[in-house]
Motif scaffolding. Structure first.
Motif, short mmCIF file in Angstrom:
data_model
loop_
_atom_site.label_atom_id
_atom_site.label_comp_id
_atom_site.label_asym_id
_atom_site.label_seq_id
_atom_site.Cartn_x
_atom_site.Cartn_y
_atom_site.Cartn_z
N ILE A 70 -32.29 59.54 67.27
CA ILE A 70 -33.45 59.81 68.11
C ILE A 70 -33.74 58.60 68.99
N THR A 71 -33.73 57.42 68.41
CA THR A 71 -33.97 56.19 69.17
C THR A 71 -32.87 55.97 70.21
N ALA A 72 -31.63 56.21 69.83
CA ALA A 72 -30.52 56.02 70.76
C ALA A 72 -30.61 56.99 71.93
N LYS A 73 -30.97 58.24 71.67
CA LYS A 73 -31.10 59.21 72.76
C LYS A 73 -32.22 58.82 73.71
N ARG A 74 -33.34 58.34 73.15
CA ARG A 74 -34.45 57.91 73.99
C ARG A 74 -34.03 56.73 74.87
N ASP A 75 -33.34 55.76 74.27
CA ASP A 75 -32.89 54.59 75.03
C ASP A 75 -31.87 54.98 76.09
N LEU A 76 -30.97 55.90 75.76
CA LEU A 76 -29.97 56.36 76.71
C LEU A 76 -30.63 57.04 77.90
N THR A 77 -31.61 57.88 77.64
CA THR A 77 -32.33 58.55 78.72
C THR A 77 -33.02 57.54 79.61
N ARG A 78 -33.67 56.55 79.01
CA ARG A 78 -34.36 55.52 79.79
C ARG A 78 -33.38 54.72 80.64
N ARG A 79 -32.24 54.36 80.07
CA ARG A 79 -31.24 53.59 80.82
C ARG A 79 -30.64 54.42 81.96
N ASN A 80 -30.41 55.70 81.72
CA ASN A 80 -29.88 56.55 82.79
C ASN A 80 -30.87 56.66 83.94
N LEU A 81 -32.15 56.74 83.63
CA LEU A 81 -33.16 56.78 84.69
C LEU A 81 -33.18 55.47 85.47
N GLU A 82 -32.99 54.34 84.77
CA GLU A 82 -32.93 53.05 85.46
C GLU A 82 -31.71 52.97 86.37
N ILE A 83 -30.58 53.52 85.92
CA ILE A 83 -29.36 53.50 86.74
C ILE A 83 -29.54 54.35 87.99
N VAL A 84 -30.16 55.52 87.83
CA VAL A 84 -30.38 56.40 88.98
C VAL A 84 -31.30 55.73 89.99
N ALA A 85 -32.27 54.94 89.50
CA ALA A 85 -33.24 54.30 90.40
C ALA A 85 -32.65 53.10 91.14
N LEU A 86 -31.48 52.61 90.72
CA LEU A 86 -30.87 51.47 91.39
C LEU A 86 -30.41 51.85 92.80
N PRO A 87 -30.51 50.90 93.73
CA PRO A 87 -30.01 51.20 95.08
C PRO A 87 -28.49 51.28 95.07
N PRO A 88 -27.90 52.00 96.03
CA PRO A 88 -26.44 52.09 96.07
C PRO A 88 -25.82 50.71 96.31
N ILE A 89 -24.66 50.51 95.75
CA ILE A 89 -23.96 49.23 95.88
C ILE A 89 -23.23 49.20 97.22
N GLU A 90 -23.46 48.13 97.96
CA GLU A 90 -22.78 47.97 99.24
C GLU A 90 -22.00 46.67 99.21
N CYS A 91 -20.85 46.69 99.81
CA CYS A 91 -20.01 45.50 99.86
C CYS A 91 -20.69 44.45 100.75
N VAL A 92 -20.83 43.23 100.26
CA VAL A 92 -21.51 42.19 101.01
C VAL A 92 -20.68 41.72 102.20
N TYR A 93 -19.39 42.00 102.19
CA TYR A 93 -18.52 41.56 103.28
C TYR A 93 -18.32 42.65 104.31
N GLY A 94 -18.95 43.80 104.13
CA GLY A 94 -18.83 44.87 105.11
C GLY A 94 -17.55 45.67 104.91
N GLU A 95 -16.86 45.93 106.00
CA GLU A 95 -15.64 46.73 105.94
C GLU A 95 -14.45 45.83 105.72
N PRO A 96 -13.38 46.21 105.15
CA PRO A 96 -13.14 47.47 104.46
C PRO A 96 -13.86 47.52 103.11
N LYS A 97 -13.96 48.69 102.56
CA LYS A 97 -14.69 48.88 101.30
C LYS A 97 -13.91 48.31 100.13
#
Length: 150
Positions: A70-97
């Motif tokens: 039960i505790t693990a499922k709660r923590d997993l749900t919370r971590r997944n919500l944190e991951i979804v809330a993160l901004p998309p990762i962009e390459c700091v050097y631009g192109e190419p990806k």
């Protein structure tokens, strides 16, 4: 953090130091002796309204695991919500990806392997692959590498 009552019917009080040690030490962990055997499974199938899962869920170890689940499922749900809330990762050097960099790295490694094989096949390979040379050793399936000395 509370009261402890020690029942001593014959008025032989335990030693104070032993009592204090017993109160301050951690309790020993309980270990289940429940073993589900094939014979028990056969008997359970004969009884109506009792499933194997019901018996196992009443086991001490299974109950402890269910609490952690039960505790693990709660923590997993919370971590997944944190991951979804993160901004998309962009390459700091631009192109190419970054994916293109990875492809180029793999191609570079393949070319290096071919080049080293050709050098190894030549007559002068002993001067190239001699003791004291520093090598970069790559894992075959991963992007891990480490340095080695020949």
């Amino acid at each position: 953090f509370g009261n402890v009552y020690i029942f001593c019917p014959d008025e032989n009080l335990p030693d104070y130091q032993e009592t204090q040690r017993m109160m301050q030490n951690k309790a020993s962990a309980l270990q289940s002796k429940f073993k589900l055997t094939y014979g028990m499974l056969l008997e359970l199938t004969k009884m109506h309204g009792l499933r194997v899962q019901d018996v196992m869920s009443r086991s001490f170890m299974e109950n402890h695991r269910a609490e952690r689940l039960i505790t693990a499922k709660r923590d997993l749900t919370r971590r997944n919500l944190e991951i979804v809330a993160l901004p998309p990762i962009e390459c700091v050097y631009g192109e190419p990806k970054m994916e293109q960099y990875a492809e180029l790295e793999l191609e570079s490694r393949k070319l290096a392997i071919d080049l080293h094989w050709e050098i190894w096949q030549t007559h002068n390979s002993s001067s190239v692959f001699c003791p004291g040379r520093v090598l970069e050793v790559h894992e075959q399936d991963f992007f891990l590498s480490s340095l080695g000395v020949l």
